[in-house]
Motif scaffolding. Structure first.
Motif, PDB file in Angstrom:
ATOM      1  N   PRO A  77       0.801  -1.275   0.019  1.00 20.64           N
ATOM      2  CA  PRO A  77       0.129  -0.210   0.203  1.00 20.64           C
ATOM      3  C   PRO A  77       0.596   1.387  -0.105  1.00 20.64           C
ATOM      4  CG  PRO A  77      -0.606  -1.668   1.319  1.00 20.64           C
ATOM      5  CD  PRO A  77       0.589  -2.158   1.009  1.00 20.64           C
ATOM      6  N   VAL A  78       0.464   2.264  -0.474  1.00 23.03           N
ATOM      7  CA  VAL A  78       0.825   3.474  -0.351  1.00 23.03           C
ATOM      8  C   VAL A  78      -0.076   4.599  -0.730  1.00 23.03           C
ATOM      9  CG1 VAL A  78       1.018   3.658  -3.183  1.00 23.03           C
ATOM     10  CG2 VAL A  78       2.757   5.002  -2.027  1.00 23.03           C
ATOM     11  N   VAL A  79       0.375   5.820   0.110  1.00 19.40           N
ATOM     12  CA  VAL A  79      -0.533   6.937   0.192  1.00 19.40           C
ATOM     13  C   VAL A  79      -0.389   7.660  -0.901  1.00 19.40           C
ATOM     14  CG1 VAL A  79      -0.799   9.229   1.551  1.00 19.40           C
ATOM     15  CG2 VAL A  79      -0.438   6.987   2.712  1.00 19.40           C
ATOM     16  N   LEU A  80      -1.362   8.092  -1.675  1.00 17.14           N
ATOM     17  CA  LEU A  80      -1.253   9.155  -2.792  1.00 17.14           C
ATOM     18  C   LEU A  80      -1.451  10.362  -2.582  1.00 17.14           C
ATOM     19  CD1 LEU A  80      -3.681   6.854  -4.945  1.00 17.14           C
ATOM     20  CD2 LEU A  80      -1.209   6.850  -4.812  1.00 17.14           C
ATOM     21  N   TRP A  81      -2.413  10.946  -1.682  1.00 14.87           N
ATOM     22  CA  TRP A  81      -2.424  12.347  -1.359  1.00 14.87           C
ATOM     23  C   TRP A  81      -3.295  12.437  -0.188  1.00 14.87           C
ATOM     24  CZ3 TRP A  81      -4.464  10.482  -6.211  1.00 14.87           C
ATOM     25  CH2 TRP A  81      -5.919  10.458  -6.088  1.00 14.87           C
ATOM     26  N   ARG A  82      -3.352  13.526   0.327  1.00 12.07           N
ATOM     27  CA  ARG A  82      -4.196  14.019   1.512  1.00 12.07           C
ATOM     28  C   ARG A  82      -5.371  14.588   1.157  1.00 12.07           C
ATOM     29  NH1 ARG A  82      -1.402  17.425   6.294  1.00 12.07           N
ATOM     30  NH2 ARG A  82      -0.691  18.725   4.392  1.00 12.07           N
ATOM     31  N   LEU A  83      -6.411  14.006   1.998  1.00 11.67           N
ATOM     32  CA  LEU A  83      -8.112  14.544   1.660  1.00 11.67           C
ATOM     33  C   LEU A  83      -8.245  15.790   2.434  1.00 11.67           C
ATOM     34  CD1 LEU A  83      -9.627  11.183   1.313  1.00 11.67           C
ATOM     35  CD2 LEU A  83      -8.578  12.454  -0.823  1.00 11.67           C
ATOM     36  N   GLY A  84      -9.233  16.635   1.923  1.00 12.27           N
ATOM     37  CA  GLY A  84      -9.451  17.888   3.007  1.00 12.27           C
ATOM     38  C   GLY A  84      -9.354  19.075   2.235  1.00 12.27           C
ATOM     39  N   ASP A  85      -9.354  20.296   3.084  1.00 13.06           N
ATOM     40  CA  ASP A  85      -9.307  21.696   2.514  1.00 13.06           C
ATOM     41  C   ASP A  85      -7.868  21.992   2.074  1.00 13.06           C
ATOM     42  OD1 ASP A  85     -11.823  21.747   3.606  1.00 13.06           O
ATOM     43  OD2 ASP A  85     -11.150  22.559   5.602  1.00 13.06           O
ATOM     44  N   ASP A  86      -7.916  22.941   1.202  1.00 13.97           N
ATOM     45  CA  ASP A  86      -6.887  23.752   0.897  1.00 13.97           C
ATOM     46  C   ASP A  86      -6.053  24.406   1.876  1.00 13.97           C
ATOM     47  OD1 ASP A  86      -5.032  25.141  -0.535  1.00 13.97           O
ATOM     48  OD2 ASP A  86      -6.131  25.955  -1.908  1.00 13.97           O
ATOM     49  N   PRO A  87      -4.521  23.800   2.121  1.00 18.75           N
ATOM     50  CA  PRO A  87      -3.864  24.121   2.998  1.00 18.75           C
ATOM     51  C   PRO A  87      -3.151  25.517   2.871  1.00 18.75           C
ATOM     52  CG  PRO A  87      -2.618  22.463   1.671  1.00 18.75           C
ATOM     53  CD  PRO A  87      -3.759  22.756   1.112  1.00 18.75           C
ATOM     54  N   ALA A  88      -3.688  26.144   1.877  1.00 19.32           N
ATOM     55  CA  ALA A  88      -2.658  27.436   1.452  1.00 19.32           C
ATOM     56  C   ALA A  88      -2.801  28.463   2.773  1.00 19.32           C
ATOM     57  CB  ALA A  88      -3.659  28.120   0.351  1.00 19.32           C
ATOM     58  N   ASP A  89      -3.968  28.616   3.321  1.00 16.07           N
ATOM     59  CA  ASP A  89      -3.985  29.523   4.353  1.00 16.07           C
ATOM     60  C   ASP A  89      -3.054  29.117   5.784  1.00 16.07           C
ATOM     61  OD1 ASP A  89      -6.057  31.049   2.966  1.00 16.07           O
ATOM     62  OD2 ASP A  89      -7.615  30.165   4.132  1.00 16.07           O
ATOM     63  N   SER A  90      -3.332  27.885   6.184  1.00 11.91           N
ATOM     64  CA  SER A  90      -2.277  27.627   7.297  1.00 11.91           C
ATOM     65  C   SER A  90      -0.589  27.477   6.870  1.00 11.91           C
ATOM     66  CB  SER A  90      -2.712  26.140   7.534  1.00 11.91           C
ATOM     67  OG  SER A  90      -2.519  25.356   6.783  1.00 11.91           O
ATOM     68  N   GLU A  91      -0.557  27.349   5.579  1.00 12.82           N
ATOM     69  CA  GLU A  91       0.883  27.402   5.214  1.00 12.82           C
ATOM     70  C   GLU A  91       1.240  28.631   4.852  1.00 12.82           C
ATOM     71  OE1 GLU A  91       4.323  25.163   3.162  1.00 12.82           O
ATOM     72  OE2 GLU A  91       2.604  24.571   4.294  1.00 12.82           O
ATOM     73  N   ALA A  92       0.418  29.709   4.647  1.00 12.48           N
ATOM     74  CA  ALA A  92       0.918  31.187   4.854  1.00 12.48           C
ATOM     75  C   ALA A  92       1.246  31.739   5.978  1.00 12.48           C
ATOM     76  CB  ALA A  92      -0.028  31.968   4.033  1.00 12.48           C
ATOM     77  N   ASP A  93       0.457  31.233   6.902  1.00 14.93           N
ATOM     78  CA  ASP A  93       0.745  31.809   8.503  1.00 14.93           C
ATOM     79  C   ASP A  93       2.111  31.140   8.878  1.00 14.93           C
ATOM     80  OD1 ASP A  93      -1.795  33.041   8.492  1.00 14.93           O
ATOM     81  OD2 ASP A  93      -2.613  31.514   9.216  1.00 14.93           O
ATOM     82  N   ARG A  94       2.315  29.803   8.863  1.00 13.15           N
ATOM     83  CA  ARG A  94       3.589  29.117   9.057  1.00 13.15           C
ATOM     84  C   ARG A  94       4.632  29.857   8.315  1.00 13.15           C
ATOM     85  NH1 ARG A  94       6.833  24.903   7.487  1.00 13.15           N
ATOM     86  NH2 ARG A  94       5.775  24.745   5.417  1.00 13.15           N
ATOM     87  N   MET A  95       4.582  30.093   6.978  1.00 12.44           N
ATOM     88  CA  MET A  95       5.674  30.871   6.469  1.00 12.44           C
ATOM     89  C   MET A  95       5.917  32.292   7.018  1.00 12.44           C
ATOM     90  SD  MET A  95       5.090  29.566   2.388  1.00 12.44           S
ATOM     91  CE  MET A  95       6.516  30.558   1.820  1.00 12.44           C
ATOM     92  N   GLN A  96       4.975  32.943   7.219  1.00 16.37           N
ATOM     93  CA  GLN A  96       5.085  34.186   7.980  1.00 16.37           C
ATOM     94  C   GLN A  96       5.686  34.126   9.298  1.00 16.37           C
ATOM     95  OE1 GLN A  96       1.460  36.585   8.634  1.00 16.37           O
ATOM     96  NE2 GLN A  96       2.455  38.417   8.784  1.00 16.37           N
TER      97      GLN A  96
END
Length: 313
Positions: A77-96
């Motif tokens: 078995p292999v994970v293909l991708w994560r399901l759920g909301d677009d992580p763009a907002d949380s990623e922006a906060d982390r980068m800031q």
């Protein structure tokens, strides 16, 4: 060896059936039980069993227990991708936040030169006195001038102290009131019936020194559960404080606890956030380190890690 391979193949076949997949590589949705030290994941099946150490693509970042992922179910078995909301907002906060921390790490003074004559160029002002201080490891300069023809920039607020990361100076396991030389890392519980084990991590006076004169906002301790010790399913770490600055030659005495702040499956890593009373005890030095202890086989496990991250306000 052959029997073990056959048993593992039977277990995987049962897991595939439970997930509603045959051997043709169907894609199903499964929940992450834990992230392992290798960066792979343990996946929860509907039967309550786990698929251990399932590989993930590099694009699956910030992996965490509780994520829902798409998985290609096959003999491997292999994970293909994560399901759920677009992580763009949380990623922006982390980068800031990372950019702000990087800015804080820069030296306040851009350049410092000297000579026997006046400096070349425009915009210089003569100073009758120079004052300096060090704040959070960085130099601040103040120049007293007779006439501030060019107004001074505002004084930035004193920043919050950077987080302190403290690694244990030692760790070990105790059984029967003395160190257990047969355990290579801290252990809780009893798998063989020879007596319950307790494990501990030791930091000397580093925690108290890091907290001196500061207000502690949080303390988090990172652990990894070793595979091959106890059952594979999620089990709680029964955490305690202790008052030893270094490994004792006799019994490892337990302090406040237990607190079940973290549950880990085999091979998984995680972080426990310590309660306010515990961080106060560690900051003051009335407690010195962290321990684990359990009775019997149910929550038996071996644990590594113990790195403590302290944030201040």
């Amino acid at each position: 060896m052959a029997d073990r391979v056959t048993a593992e193949a039977d277990r995987l076949a049962a897991a595939l059936d439970a997930a509603g997949s045959g051997s043709g590589g169907d894609v199903v949705s499964l929940q992450v039980a834990d992230v392992t030290e290798s960066g792979r994941v343990n996946l929860q099946l509907g039967t309550g069993e786990l698929l251990l150490e399932v590989p993930c693509p590099d694009s699956y970042r910030d992996r965490a227990a509780g994520d829902w992922v798409a998985v290609r179910m096959s003999s491997r078995p292999v994970v293909l991708w994560r399901l759920g909301d677009d992580p763009a907002d949380s990623e922006a906060d982390r980068m800031q936040a990372a950019a702000q921390q990087a800015f804080r790490d820069l030296q306040v003074v851009r350049a410092a030169t000297y000579g026997t004559g006046a400096p070349a160029g425009t915009g210089w002002q003569a100073a009758s006195a120079v004052y300096m201080r060090k704040v959070d490891g960085k130099l601040e300069l103040y120049f007293q001038v007779g006439d501030a023809s060019d107004p001074s920039p505002g004084t930035p607020a004193v920043p919050t102290s950077k987080p302190a990361v403290i690694n244990p100076t030692a760790s070990g396991t105790w059984r029967g009131g003395r160190p257990d030389d047969y355990a290579s890392s801290p252990v809780q519980g009893d798998w063989t019936g020879r007596g319950n084990r307790r494990g501990g991590w030791f930091y000397g006076s580093a925690i108290q020194s890091a907290c001196a004169g500061k207000t502690v906002a949080s303390m988090r301790v990172a652990f990894t559960r070793k595979a091959g010790a106890g059952s594979n399913g999620k089990r709680p770490l029964h955490l305690y404080l202790h008052s030893h600055s270094s490994p004792p030659s006799g019994q490892l005495n337990l302090g406040d606890g237990p607190e079940d702040l973290l549950r880990l499956s085999a091979g998984a890593k995680g972080t426990a956030t310590l309660p306010a009373s515990w961080r106060a005890a560690l900051a003051s030095g009335s407690a010195k380190g962290i321990a684990i202890y359990a009775s019997g086989r149910t929550d038996y496990m071996a644990v590594t890690g113990g790195t403590l991250t302290i944030t201040f306000s």
